[in-house]
Design a protein around this motif. Sequence first.
Motif, PDB file in Angstrom:
ATOM      1  N   MET A   1       0.838  -1.205   0.000  1.00 47.47           N
ATOM      2  CA  MET A   1       0.000   0.000   0.000  1.00 47.47           C
ATOM      3  C   MET A   1       0.868   1.248   0.000  1.00 47.47           C
ATOM      4  SD  MET A   1      -3.193   0.212  -0.269  1.00 47.47           S
ATOM      5  CE  MET A   1      -4.422   1.505  -0.320  1.00 47.47           C
ATOM      6  N   LYS A   2       1.972   1.184   0.783  1.00 42.15           N
ATOM      7  CA  LYS A   2       2.862   2.335   0.839  1.00 42.15           C
ATOM      8  C   LYS A   2       3.453   2.616  -0.539  1.00 42.15           C
ATOM      9  CE  LYS A   2       6.637   4.119   3.488  1.00 42.15           C
ATOM     10  NZ  LYS A   2       7.911   3.695   4.066  1.00 42.15           N
ATOM     11  N   ARG A   3       3.766   1.523  -1.253  1.00 42.73           N
ATOM     12  CA  ARG A   3       4.306   1.656  -2.607  1.00 42.73           C
ATOM     13  C   ARG A   3       3.310   2.344  -3.516  1.00 42.73           C
ATOM     14  NH1 ARG A   3       7.790  -3.156  -3.659  1.00 42.73           N
ATOM     15  NH2 ARG A   3       9.640  -2.641  -2.446  1.00 42.73           N
ATOM     16  N   LEU A   4       2.020   1.961  -3.374  1.00 42.81           N
ATOM     17  CA  LEU A   4       0.970   2.536  -4.215  1.00 42.81           C
ATOM     18  C   LEU A   4       0.847   4.027  -3.936  1.00 42.81           C
ATOM     19  CD1 LEU A   4      -1.089   1.707  -6.335  1.00 42.81           C
ATOM     20  CD2 LEU A   4      -2.755   1.337  -4.526  1.00 42.81           C
ATOM     21  N   PHE A   5       0.922   4.398  -2.646  1.00 36.45           N
ATOM     22  CA  PHE A   5       0.829   5.811  -2.283  1.00 36.45           C
ATOM     23  C   PHE A   5       1.978   6.621  -2.894  1.00 36.45           C
ATOM     24  CE2 PHE A   5      -1.891   5.064   1.720  1.00 36.45           C
ATOM     25  CZ  PHE A   5      -3.035   5.397   1.019  1.00 36.45           C
ATOM     26  N   ALA A   6       3.117   5.957  -3.076  1.00 33.02           N
ATOM     27  CA  ALA A   6       4.286   6.682  -3.590  1.00 33.02           C
ATOM     28  C   ALA A   6       4.131   7.065  -5.060  1.00 33.02           C
ATOM     29  CB  ALA A   6       5.545   5.834  -3.404  1.00 33.02           C
ATOM     30  N   VAL A   7       3.228   6.407  -5.785  1.00 29.28           N
ATOM     31  CA  VAL A   7       3.105   6.698  -7.215  1.00 29.28           C
ATOM     32  C   VAL A   7       1.802   7.437  -7.558  1.00 29.28           C
ATOM     33  CG1 VAL A   7       4.602   4.821  -7.948  1.00 29.28           C
ATOM     34  CG2 VAL A   7       2.138   4.413  -7.780  1.00 29.28           C
ATOM     35  N   THR A   8       1.102   7.968  -6.537  1.00 24.57           N
ATOM     36  CA  THR A   8      -0.175   8.620  -6.824  1.00 24.57           C
ATOM     37  C   THR A   8      -0.006   9.918  -7.606  1.00 24.57           C
ATOM     38  OG1 THR A   8      -0.091   9.472  -4.583  1.00 24.57           O
ATOM     39  CG2 THR A   8      -1.576   7.632  -4.988  1.00 24.57           C
ATOM     40  N   LEU A   9       1.168  10.575  -7.500  1.00 24.43           N
ATOM     41  CA  LEU A   9       1.377  11.789  -8.300  1.00 24.43           C
ATOM     42  C   LEU A   9       1.321  11.445  -9.786  1.00 24.43           C
ATOM     43  CD1 LEU A   9       2.098  14.771  -8.717  1.00 24.43           C
ATOM     44  CD2 LEU A   9       4.501  14.162  -8.471  1.00 24.43           C
ATOM     45  N   GLY A  10       2.017  10.372 -10.167  1.00 20.49           N
ATOM     46  CA  GLY A  10       2.003   9.928 -11.560  1.00 20.49           C
ATOM     47  C   GLY A  10       0.605   9.530 -12.014  1.00 20.49           C
ATOM     48  N   ILE A  11      -0.120   8.828 -11.127  1.00 20.72           N
ATOM     49  CA  ILE A  11      -1.465   8.371 -11.485  1.00 20.72           C
ATOM     50  C   ILE A  11      -2.398   9.565 -11.687  1.00 20.72           C
ATOM     51  CG2 ILE A  11      -3.497   7.091 -10.680  1.00 20.72           C
ATOM     52  CD1 ILE A  11      -1.579   5.167  -9.276  1.00 20.72           C
ATOM     53  N   LEU A  12      -2.389  10.500 -10.732  1.00 21.55           N
ATOM     54  CA  LEU A  12      -3.277  11.663 -10.861  1.00 21.55           C
ATOM     55  C   LEU A  12      -2.911  12.490 -12.100  1.00 21.55           C
ATOM     56  CD1 LEU A  12      -5.583  13.366  -9.805  1.00 21.55           C
ATOM     57  CD2 LEU A  12      -3.983  14.600  -8.362  1.00 21.55           C
ATOM     58  N   THR A  13      -1.612  12.671 -12.337  1.00 23.91           N
ATOM     59  CA  THR A  13      -1.190  13.425 -13.519  1.00 23.91           C
ATOM     60  C   THR A  13      -1.735  12.778 -14.788  1.00 23.91           C
ATOM     61  OG1 THR A  13       0.870  13.929 -12.373  1.00 23.91           O
ATOM     62  CG2 THR A  13       0.796  14.423 -14.705  1.00 23.91           C
TER      63      THR A  13
END
Lengths: 99, 409
Positions: free
Chosen positions: B1-13
């Motif tokens: 889950m922590k890993r997923l949170f780390a890439v949310t900037l890329g996902i939202l962009t």
Amino acid sequence: MAAEGRVLHAQLHLLDRQLIHERTGELLGKVDDVELDLDAGIPVLTALISGHERIPATQIVAIDSAIKILPGDLDLTKGDDWVEQHIIDKIPGAGDATE
Amino acid sequence: MKRLFAVTLGILTAIGGFVDIGDLVTNALVGARFGMRLAWVVVVGVIGICLYAEMSGRVVAVSGRPVFDLIRERLGRRTGLFALIASFLVTLLTLIAEIGGVALAFELASGVNYLLWMPLAAFAVWLVIWRVKFSHLEQVFGLLGLLLIVFAVALWKLGPDWGDLVQQATSPGPIGHETWATYAYYGIALFGAAMTPYEVFFFSSGGVEEKWDRRDLVTERSNVFIGFPLGGLLSLAIAGCAAVLYLPIGVQVETLGQVTLPAAVAFGKLGLAIVLLGVFAATFGAALETSLSCGYTIAQYFGWQWGKFVRPRQASRFHVVMIICLILSILVLMTAVDPVKVTEYSVVFAAMALPLTYLPILIIANDPDYMGEQKNGRVLNFFALVYLGLLLLASIAAIPLMIVTRAGR
């Protein structure tokens, strides 16, 4: 000083570069123009111009991917202060950190 | 889950680029008219945005300077100002459309006209920008936007003839009464959406908001290589659903309701609820991305303090720009202009802004003064140059094609 100074390309290293407060990291504007002393043989940078303010070369701390300065008495954030006083500060929460 | 949170900037962009309100409709429209025959453009677009977003992210991690800072520095004050006007207008038009899109999602869910929801949507966007921490904002809307994966699951549930879809994807070109001009027009629209300039403004500024430095290069790359392909996948799934449901019966897609229908057909009311929540999150996320990008571009061009990492009063001009943009959005939407149509016109400005956005990134990513050992390699430069050519081609062809095809009609 000219002999030991760093060789700078005005267009590449100075013009349109971001100005940053050396201590606080505050963003203080862009370099709009440069002032050179041409009497010294090799032109020597004497000041940077940002808006209507003149930043003497002695207040420059580092020239990097941004230019770090110590603004001292210079007022480089007039515009921001005006907007802050007249608009932003009237909205609740303007001084709070986000959550 | 922590890993997923780390890439949310890329996902939202990526969500803002690939599945914002204009693209939700464009993807479904393209699927209904051309099947998967334009899927290759999305793939080409994903690779392009990955190349350039990675460069902009690397530049931020190494030098701390976001994209618009560099645009003015490398293009100078005048050309920089031209780039600012063009890219600001694309971003503002998209913001207007997204506010409309959030309101349309509420209309679909509630039956109450979107014009009534619209001021509320704009206010909510402002409130989030004013009060919510950057990392929370990207996590909530990035992850909720992933609900649009329901389109991929719906496509599978609809049980299409996969061989047929693959056949379409591998035989590019118009079908039926469609012309090469409309095919090319929608190709450019999809390519432009994938590489829309505000993605790199948001992504690189987001890197500063997240305080990236050299140690974060791995995080930066995971954001790029997970976020954008996911966005492309969502875009393809939406087109796929429309290709299966609408293409055989010759239905044209014009409304958001038609876009969401495949999920309802596949999963009933639950599917509809999930897809509406996903559309809300994606359009709201895109509204946040575009309003922040409006503030980022102007503040970075002029060198003003910007960012959500400081209190609003410390970046007052940055916040005032965003407030003005949101008020403008309300005023424009009040004229009852179709929010989806608004994004069509943003293509014109996007076309002008594209090369001017990406050229400075490429130049700086090669500057040893900035990048040291982290500067571009030769192979990367080769592909980046190929894409710069493609961007230039798209920017030259966009406006004539728009006129010739009367915006794809």
